[in-house]
Design a protein around this motif. Structure first.
Motif, PDB file in Angstrom:
ATOM      1  N   ILE A 106       4.881   0.389 -11.646  1.00  0.00           N
ATOM      2  CA  ILE A 106       6.047   0.352 -10.745  1.00  0.00           C
ATOM      3  C   ILE A 106       6.216   1.687 -10.035  1.00  0.00           C
ATOM      4  N   GLN A 107       6.081   2.784 -10.790  1.00  0.00           N
ATOM      5  CA  GLN A 107       6.257   4.107 -10.183  1.00  0.00           C
ATOM      6  C   GLN A 107       5.185   4.388  -9.129  1.00  0.00           C
ATOM      7  N   LYS A 108       3.955   3.950  -9.443  1.00  0.00           N
ATOM      8  CA  LYS A 108       2.869   4.159  -8.480  1.00  0.00           C
ATOM      9  C   LYS A 108       3.110   3.347  -7.209  1.00  0.00           C
ATOM     10  N   ASN A 109       3.524   2.089  -7.379  1.00  0.00           N
ATOM     11  CA  ASN A 109       3.763   1.233  -6.213  1.00  0.00           C
ATOM     12  C   ASN A 109       4.992   1.694  -5.426  1.00  0.00           C
ATOM     13  N   LEU A 110       5.957   2.295  -6.132  1.00  0.00           N
ATOM     14  CA  LEU A 110       7.132   2.820  -5.437  1.00  0.00           C
ATOM     15  C   LEU A 110       6.714   3.948  -4.478  1.00  0.00           C
ATOM     16  N   ASN A 111       5.833   4.806  -4.984  1.00  0.00           N
ATOM     17  CA  ASN A 111       5.321   5.882  -4.129  1.00  0.00           C
ATOM     18  C   ASN A 111       4.437   5.333  -3.006  1.00  0.00           C
ATOM     19  N   LEU A 112       3.725   4.233  -3.308  1.00  0.00           N
ATOM     20  CA  LEU A 112       2.869   3.625  -2.301  1.00  0.00           C
ATOM     21  C   LEU A 112       3.700   3.021  -1.173  1.00  0.00           C
ATOM     22  N   VAL A 113       4.810   2.370  -1.527  1.00  0.00           N
ATOM     23  CA  VAL A 113       5.701   1.814  -0.501  1.00  0.00           C
ATOM     24  C   VAL A 113       6.230   2.929   0.393  1.00  0.00           C
ATOM     25  N   ASN A 114       6.591   4.050  -0.223  1.00  0.00           N
ATOM     26  CA  ASN A 114       7.076   5.196   0.553  1.00  0.00           C
ATOM     27  C   ASN A 114       5.980   5.749   1.460  1.00  0.00           C
TER      28      ASN A 114
END
Length: 586
Positions: A106-114
């Protein structure tokens, strides 16, 4: 005997010249000034209003697009997206190992969305108690508090938009637009729990969306929510945050603009429910036009001063020499050998003075001839010569003008006279009715160059010719190309940006000549009238050689072995096609 008729309404040249010069100076300036003032005032106001309205619409579109992109990006963090599904699995999965893996994902994908949405700033999950669960940047406590003033912008498709409001970033102090979307949570673990996705724009995006520089003048923004309440304002005194526009809002509902005592207001409403108003102080609105007005009057006064100066110069240059010439003429006794009239140092008037001196000398000579019967015949010959102009005299005169131009450094006049001399020599040459094609083309190019100088190169002519024809010694009737180009120039094209193309090609034993223009074109009736009788018209333009001459020359030399066609479409130009036999073998 010549009888002079005298009237009581005669006006002196001095008075007429003065009146005309004053009218030339003041009428154009007054008309131009008045028309310019009215037109530019209207155009300028419309231009400013149109520019502001268009810019405001672009700002609205940009804000709508940003909010829509935020909504779309938030879907990735909801149950419809992969990140939201991982978040749901994390809340529903009791395994610690899987929870750890899901947290990292989730944290990785959150940064990816950003990363894939660079206009975004803070992105996070939080629960209904305000506790942050995942975030890409460090968040300050109580980031959802609004300090007693609502910043809710609109609610669309279950998503709540806020802003502008202070950023949730712990170390930031700037305004952003933000979004809150509820996320479903597994009821088995916590039936009363509600979680949310929060994301906001970065500081650059907010400054870009509500930039004032794009209007070209000092403006202020007022942002209204769905209920018409102010959620953002640059003029808190005139339009306080948290209040409604009331009367102005009602008036704005009837249109997109409103003029108050101090401000101009322009409004656009988004399909998302919010409205954006741009306000411009009247002084700022009128400042640029007033600056133009001051410059306009300064230029107008300067133009009047310059015009009066030039008018005075013209006055002295025309009336002064005329007065002097008139005085000198009054002192001349044609029967006496008087001192020659003095020159004025103005070429045109000096020519007149020289002619007057010549005329006086001739008058004296004629008086002597009258007294002597033996010289009567000679006198008549001299008088006859006064009314004849032969080619030799014309060439000598042009050579004299060309010499004077060279002596005075007038290269343009020298060049033009040289070209005209060649054209005149070709036109007055009496050596036969046929010439070589290259001679005809050389004369045509001289004529075209002469016309281009006359019209300040406002039209162009292109030549295209087969190499074997260009190198040949084929002979054609004289003056069959020049009238075709002259017709295109005077009856076909407008000189402004007009183009004439001359193409000469060989097809077996036939030479094909195409002359096209991109002008206004002609109807069939106009073509018939042009071919019927255009002599009278052509005496007033160009060299006066019309299409009738071309057709008669072709009939005389080729009988029925030629074709002469004119095709034209109104608004799309004219094509003249000429097919003639080759007179010599290649």
């Amino acid at each position: 005997m010549i009888r002079l008729i005298r009237t009581d309404t005669n006006i002196s040249l001095r008075r007429r010249l003065f009146s005309v010069l004053m009218l030339i100076v003041f009428i154009p300036l007054v008309l131009l000034g008045g028309i310019s003032y009215v037109a530019i005032q209207e155009i300028y106001s419309n231009k400013i209003e149109s520019g502001i309205t268009n810019t405001l619409v672009n700002v609205k579109s940009g804000l709508e697009s940003t909010l829509e992109n935020m909504e779309y990006a938030s879907l990735q963090l909801s149950m419809e997206g992969s990140v939201g599904q991982n978040f749901y699995d994390l809340l529903a999965n009791p395994s610690n190992f899987q929870k750890y893996a899901l947290q990292k994902e989730i944290q990785k994908n959150l940064n990816l969305v950003n990363f894939t949405n660079p206009y975004l700033g803070v992105i996070l999950y939080y629960d209904d108690k305000g506790k942050v669960m995942f975030n890409n940047l460090e968040v300050r406590e109580g980031f959802m508090k609004e300090n007693g003033i609502s910043t809710l912008l609109s609610k669309v498709n279950g998503v709540t938009f806020y802003g502008p409001r202070k950023t949730a970033y712990r170390y930031g102090d700037y305004d952003v637009f933000s979004l809150v979307r509820p996320v479903e949570s597994p009821g088995a673990l916590n039936e009363s729990s509600t979680n949310y996705v929060y994301m906001e724009t970065n500081v650059k995006q907010f400054e870009k969306l509500l930039s004032k520089q794009q209007y070209g003048m000092k403006v202020s923004h007022v942002l209204l929510d769905q209920a018409g309440q102010i959620v953002f304002t640059d003029l808190n005194k005139e339009f306080p945050k948290g209040k409604k526009l009331q009367q102005q809002q009602q008036l704005l509902k009837m249109g997109v603009s409103l003029k108050t005592d101090d401000y101009y207001l322009y409004k656009v409403t988004s399909e998302q429910g919010w409205s954006l108003i741009v306000t411009i102080h009247k002084g700022e609105f009128n400042k640029e036009f007033n600056n133009w007005l001051y410059k306009f009057f300064a230029v107008l006064l300067g133009g009047i001063a310059i015009s009066i100066t030039f008018a005075t110069v013209i006055w002295k240059s025309v009336y002064g020499p005329l007065k002097k010439i008139g005085h000198d003429i009054g002192q001349v006794d044609p029967l006496q050998s008087n001192k020659p009239m003095s020159l004025t140092r103005i070429i045109e008037f000096d020519v007149l003075v020289k002619k007057m001196n010549q005329l006086r000398e001739r008058i004296q000579f004629l008086f002597i001839e009258v007294e002597n019967r033996e010289r009567a015949k000679r006198q008549l010959e001299v008088e006859a010569l006064l009314y004849q102009i032969n080619p030799h005299f014309i060439h000598n005169t042009l050579n004299s003008i060309q010499f004077m131009a060279r002596m005075n450094g007038q290269e343009d006049i020298d060049r033009m006279v040289s070209i005209f001399t060649r054209v005149l020599h070709y036109n007055l040459d009496k050596r036969g009715e046929t010439v070589e094609l290259k001679e005809e083309l050389a004369a045509l190019k001289d004529y075209i160059e002469l016309q281009q100088i006359r019209y300040d190169y406002e039209f162009g002519v292109k030549f295209q010719m087969d190499e074997d024809i260009a190198a040949s010694t084929i002979r054609i009737p004289k003056f069959i190309l020049q009238p075709l180009v002259e017709n295109a120039l005077y009856h076909g094209i407008d000189t402004n940006q007009g183009v004439i193309e001359v193409k000469i090609a060989k097809d077996n034993n036939t030479m094909i000549i195409h002359i096209t223009d991109n002008g206004r074109g002609m109807t069939a009736e106009e073509i018939e009238r042009l071919l019927a009788d255009e002599n009278q018209k052509n005496r007033k333009t160009g060299l006066g050689i019309g299409l009738n001459y071309v057709r008669r020359m072709l009939e005389a030399h080729y009988e029925n072995r030629y074709t002469f066609e004119i095709t034209s479409t109104v608004g799309h130009g004219t094509l003249v096609t000429l097919r003639i036999p080759l007179s010599l073998e290649f």
